[in-house]
Design a protein around this motif. Structure first.
Motif, PDB file in Angstrom:
ATOM      1  N   UNK A   1      44.809  12.191  42.611  1.00  0.00           N
ATOM      2  CA  UNK A   1      44.988  13.359  41.738  1.00  0.00           C
ATOM      3  C   UNK A   1      45.114  12.919  40.280  1.00  0.00           C
ATOM      4  N   UNK A   2      46.037  11.977  40.047  1.00  0.00           N
ATOM      5  CA  UNK A   2      46.314  11.506  38.685  1.00  0.00           C
ATOM      6  C   UNK A   2      45.091  10.850  38.066  1.00  0.00           C
TER       7      UNK A   2
ATOM      8  N   UNK B   1      48.596  26.369  53.705  1.00  0.00           N
ATOM      9  CA  UNK B   1      48.002  27.277  52.730  1.00  0.00           C
ATOM     10  C   UNK B   1      46.514  27.458  53.001  1.00  0.00           C
ATOM     11  N   UNK B   2      45.965  28.579  52.538  1.00  0.00           N
ATOM     12  CA  UNK B   2      44.536  28.801  52.625  1.00  0.00           C
ATOM     13  C   UNK B   2      43.835  28.194  51.424  1.00  0.00           C
ATOM     14  N   UNK B   3      42.516  28.031  51.514  1.00  0.00           N
ATOM     15  CA  UNK B   3      41.745  27.453  50.415  1.00  0.00           C
ATOM     16  C   UNK B   3      41.905  28.291  49.146  1.00  0.00           C
TER      17      UNK B   3
ATOM     18  N   UNK C   1      37.365  21.081  26.863  1.00  0.00           N
ATOM     19  CA  UNK C   1      36.394  20.772  27.928  1.00  0.00           C
ATOM     20  C   UNK C   1      37.068  20.192  29.166  1.00  0.00           C
ATOM     21  N   UNK C   2      38.055  19.312  28.971  1.00  0.00           N
ATOM     22  CA  UNK C   2      38.661  18.577  30.096  1.00  0.00           C
ATOM     23  C   UNK C   2      39.259  19.460  31.186  1.00  0.00           C
ATOM     24  N   UNK C   3      39.919  20.615  30.880  1.00  0.00           N
ATOM     25  CA  UNK C   3      40.463  21.436  31.971  1.00  0.00           C
ATOM     26  C   UNK C   3      39.406  21.934  32.957  1.00  0.00           C
ATOM     27  N   UNK C   4      38.209  22.246  32.467  1.00  0.00           N
ATOM     28  CA  UNK C   4      37.139  22.703  33.364  1.00  0.00           C
ATOM     29  C   UNK C   4      36.712  21.591  34.319  1.00  0.00           C
ATOM     30  N   UNK C   5      36.638  20.369  33.794  1.00  0.00           N
ATOM     31  CA  UNK C   5      36.276  19.225  34.643  1.00  0.00           C
ATOM     32  C   UNK C   5      37.401  18.940  35.635  1.00  0.00           C
ATOM     33  N   UNK C   6      38.657  19.016  35.168  1.00  0.00           N
ATOM     34  CA  UNK C   6      39.796  18.812  36.059  1.00  0.00           C
ATOM     35  C   UNK C   6      39.786  19.827  37.192  1.00  0.00           C
ATOM     36  N   UNK C   7      39.505  21.059  36.858  1.00  0.00           N
ATOM     37  CA  UNK C   7      39.482  22.122  37.864  1.00  0.00           C
ATOM     38  C   UNK C   7      38.442  21.828  38.952  1.00  0.00           C
ATOM     39  N   UNK C   8      37.237  21.467  38.550  1.00  0.00           N
ATOM     40  CA  UNK C   8      36.156  21.205  39.509  1.00  0.00           C
ATOM     41  C   UNK C   8      36.488  20.008  40.395  1.00  0.00           C
TER      42      UNK C   8
ATOM     43  N   UNK D   1      38.365  17.664  45.562  1.00  0.00           N
ATOM     44  CA  UNK D   1      39.213  16.651  46.187  1.00  0.00           C
ATOM     45  C   UNK D   1      40.282  17.287  47.077  1.00  0.00           C
ATOM     46  N   UNK D   2      40.965  18.311  46.583  1.00  0.00           N
ATOM     47  CA  UNK D   2      42.033  18.909  47.369  1.00  0.00           C
ATOM     48  C   UNK D   2      41.490  19.692  48.567  1.00  0.00           C
ATOM     49  N   UNK D   3      40.291  20.223  48.472  1.00  0.00           N
ATOM     50  CA  UNK D   3      39.667  20.875  49.635  1.00  0.00           C
ATOM     51  C   UNK D   3      39.396  19.845  50.725  1.00  0.00           C
TER      52      UNK D   3
END
Length: 462
Positions: free
Chosen positions: A19-20, A73-75, A112-119, A124-126
């Motif tokens: 994650x980090x 939790x659900x996706x 820009x970085x938050x959008x990349x982090x989100x994707x 990864x978490x899925x």
């Protein structure tokens, strides 16, 4: 068993580590995009300097918004939690770069970085969620209880059927409990099971290394976090008194004043818009005062935006709001779904009638009613009523009064300054979750649900 537990902890630590790395990698990718694969060291240095702070902030928000335990939790909820985590991290990173005087940190990279982090985090978490679901599997389960067994069974069948295959539902007086225990991996014990029966079941499950889930009554809640004590050489638990110490009340009041002032300032534009909308739509009163009960069973007038038609209870008297309650106005439905109707309660908090975190204040009529039906209800007024609480964060609008009381007592038992901060942040998460704001639903019968979900379940209530 120990090796499995060790492997689970390693998997969890590995998840947090990746994650980090993904969070930091996302920022670096943003630099690559900004500077076309040749980011200058002059611009990278402010980022490198704050990497530890970014990682710490991420881990805090990840924990607060529920990404530390995603198995049940659900996706959809996981993606929602990631969204809140990334937004919170974006705001925090902006503050960190400002106070660290990192003026060479490009603002475009920050955006820009938050959008990349989100994707990257969603992907990864899925994957982690899928692996954990496969690792857990679907475990054969037994639910033991008397009057409360129907409600518990419905929740498991409707919400956790991908984790637990309910094979047996039985009364605590059943003669076949031993046989059922032999054929399951997980046991759910309801709060109304007799103590001696509960003790025998727990003893058997511990010996056979079966997983046990116990719905707590006041006895189990009372011994939570009890300190080990002794009389000479006899070990004993000292059960702590319910309620807050003078120091805890003082720190809680200071936090209430700070949060309520910040809340009033930040939400004042929203409250102004809400007031105008109410006045325009039906020209009735903007605010609605209602008598509620707080600490020491003292009455006070709670302040809310009006979400129902004028004089809604003139004919019906005090009743709980239903899921499709015709008394709720169109604008009222929106305000209830987003919790905007609760915002004026910041003034109740500032005045001292309420706290930011605590059991939700009930009306005197329902307090007397619930005290007769739920013996433990009286413990809720050992602290001030709150704008939000453990029952609101972990429960739903449709959560039974008995379960809400359990959450409230657990909160009082485990109170800390940091728990309040955590619940305040987690309230942001549940504000836009539909299930948490729904009205009371019409109950489906257990038989109907069993026939639909798993008609092979053995129901033994004899």
């Amino acid at each position: 068993m120990k090796s499995n537990k060790f492997a689970t902890e390693i998997f969890k630590l590995g998840t947090y580590l990746i994650d980090s790395l993904l969070v930091i990698l996302s920022v670096y990718i943003a630099f690559i995009i900004k500077f076309e694969f040749q980011p200058p060291m002059f611009n990278l240095e402010p980022f490198i300097d704050i990497i530890p702070f970014i990682v710490i902030a991420y881990l805090v928000f990840m924990y607060v918004f529920g990404l530390s335990d995603i198995l049940k939790k659900g996706i959809g909820e996981i993606i929602y939690s990631i969204t809140l985590t990334v937004i919170s991290l974006f705001i925090t990173t902006a503050f960190i770069t400002f106070f660290a005087r990192g003026f060479s940190f490009p603002r475009s990279v920050l955006v820009i970085s938050p959008f990349i982090q989100f994707v990257l985090l969603c992907f990864w978490r899925s994957l982690v969620w899928k692996v954990k679901r496969i690792q857990h599997g679907v475990k054969d389960s037994l639910i033991i209880g008397d009057e409360s067994v129907d409600n518990v069974t419905k929740k498991i069948l409707l919400k956790q059927r991908e984790l637990y295959n309910v094979k047996y539902i039985c009364s605590s007086k059943s003669k076949n409990i031993e046989e059922y225990l032999d054929n399951v991996e997980v046991v759910f014990i309801c709060n109304d099971v007799d103590y001696n029966v509960k003790r025998n079941i727990v003893d058997r499950c511990l010996a056979d290394r079966k997983s046990i889930y116990i719905i707590p009554d006041i006895y189990e809640i009372a011994i939570l976090n009890s300190k080990l004590n002794r009389a000479d050489d006899i070990p004993m638990f000292k059960v702590q008194k319910l309620g807050l110490t003078f120091e805890q009340r003082l720190f809680k009041r200071i936090l209430d004043i700070i949060i309520s002032l910040i809340g009033i300032i930040i939400t004042s534009p929203i409250m102004l818009i809400a007031a105008i909308c109410i006045k325009i739509t039906d020209k009735g009163n903007i605010f609605y005062k209602q008598e509620r009960v707080t600490i020491g069973e003292k009455n006070f007038d709670v302040l809310k935006f009006r979400t129902m038609v004028m004089n809604a209870e003139k004919l019906t008297g005090p009743v709980l709001a239903g899921e499709d309650d015709p008394r709720i106005t169109k604008i009222g439905k929106i305000m209830r779904a987003t919790r905007i109707d609760e915002l004026p309660q910041f003034f109740n908090i500032l005045k001292g009638d309420m706290s930011v975190v605590g059991p939700r204040p009930e009306r005197p009529f329902f307090v007397e009613k619930f005290k007769e039906e739920i013996p433990d209800f009286k413990y809720r007024t050992l602290v001030k009523a709150g704008l939000t609480g453990l029952a609101q964060v972990l429960g739903k609008y449709t959560t039974t009064p008995e379960d809400k009381v359990r959450y409230d007592i657990i909160y009082i038992k485990n109170y800390s300054f940091w728990l309040d901060l955590k619940l305040i942040l987690q309230t942001i998460k549940i504000m836009f979750m539909k299930e948490s704001s729904e009205g009371v639903k019409v109950e489906q019968s257990l038989i109907d649900i069993v026939e639909k979900e798993n008609p092979e379940i053995v129901i033994d209530k004899d």
